[in-house]
Design a protein around this motif. Structure first.
Motif: not given
Length: 245
Positions: A115-143
């Motif tokens: 779906g779209g960017l803010l479709v929820r994946y878990d019970g905490q309401g985290r989204t694809l955007a949160d997944q991308a932020q988690a990748v960037r939190g590892l120091g990787l250049p996600a766009e």
């Protein structure tokens, strides 16, 4: 040199995310890159059936690494589908770890959302955007690459997605029209100029309607994507020829 990591999202469902993911993969393979495609949450597909990553592989026609992290049978948002099926939610941290593992062995990692960017994946309401932020939190250049429709209404959803990305500090690589119609209307033609303004990001491609049925999909992909996505498509030329000012 670190791998390039691109999250592919859309302005909604059925906008051409899978075909766009396949097109980028095909063009990258033609450029000689090692490509991995990750689908964090596949919904609406039963066990044993082909999902989106298999469709990407079919279209791209080359050696890809494919990975799917979770699958839910009902065609719903991942969090709702997981809850109804009694299956575990997909955590953003698990996605980030999978991306990091793939990035170690590939030049390009494509992550196709649901779906779209803010479709929820878990019970905490985290989204694809949160997944991308988690990748960037590892120091990787996600766009993020945004797939949009061509016609009326697309500017609002494009602008909203761009604002959501900016608010989260996530870079928007650009916009691809997922299905450029064979007979474009006035709104379609005007939007060629208006989409990059709405997104504050470049237009990086326009895949023809029914591209998935093309006899030589990799050739179509290369002709429909800009050099930033490993193709030879010229946004200015396409807009001058097909746009309406």
């Amino acid at each position: 040199m670190s791998a390039r990591i691109v999250f592919v999202t859309g302005t909604g469902t059925e906008v051409g995310k899978t075909v766009t993911t396949a097109a980028v993969a095909a063009a990258a393979l033609r450029a000689g890159l090692r490509v991995a495609v990750l689908k964090p949450g596949q919904t609406g597909v039963a066990p044993g059936e082909a999902g989106d990553v298999e469709e990407v592989a079919r279209l791209a026609g080359g050696p890809l690494t494919l990975r799917e992290l979770s699958r839910y049978p009902e065609p719903l948002a991942p969090d709702t589908a997981a809850r109804r099926a009694g299956l575990p939610y997909l955590a953003a941290e698990d996605v980030a770890r999978a991306v990091a593992e793939l990035a170690d062995r590939h030049d390009l990692v494509l992550v196709e959302g649901a779906g779209g960017l803010l479709v929820r994946y878990d019970g905490q309401g985290r989204t694809l955007a949160d997944q991308a932020q988690a990748v960037r939190g590892l120091g990787l250049p996600a766009e993020v690459l945004l797939v949009a429709t061509a016609g009326l209404g697309t500017l609002n959803t494009t602008a909203l997605t761009a604002e959501a990305l900016a608010a989260r500090g996530l870079p928007l690589l650009g916009v691809v029209v997922g299905a450029w119609p064979r007979s474009p209307g006035l709104a379609d033609r005007c939007n060629l100029a208006d989409l990059p303004r709405a997104a504050a990001a470049p237009l990086l491609g326009a895949l023809p309607e029914r591209a998935a049925g093309a006899e030589d999909f990799p050739a179509v992909a290369a002709a429909s994507l800009a050099p930033g996505l490993y193709g030879r498509w010229d946004a200015a030329g396409f807009t001058a020829e097909h746009g309406a000012g």
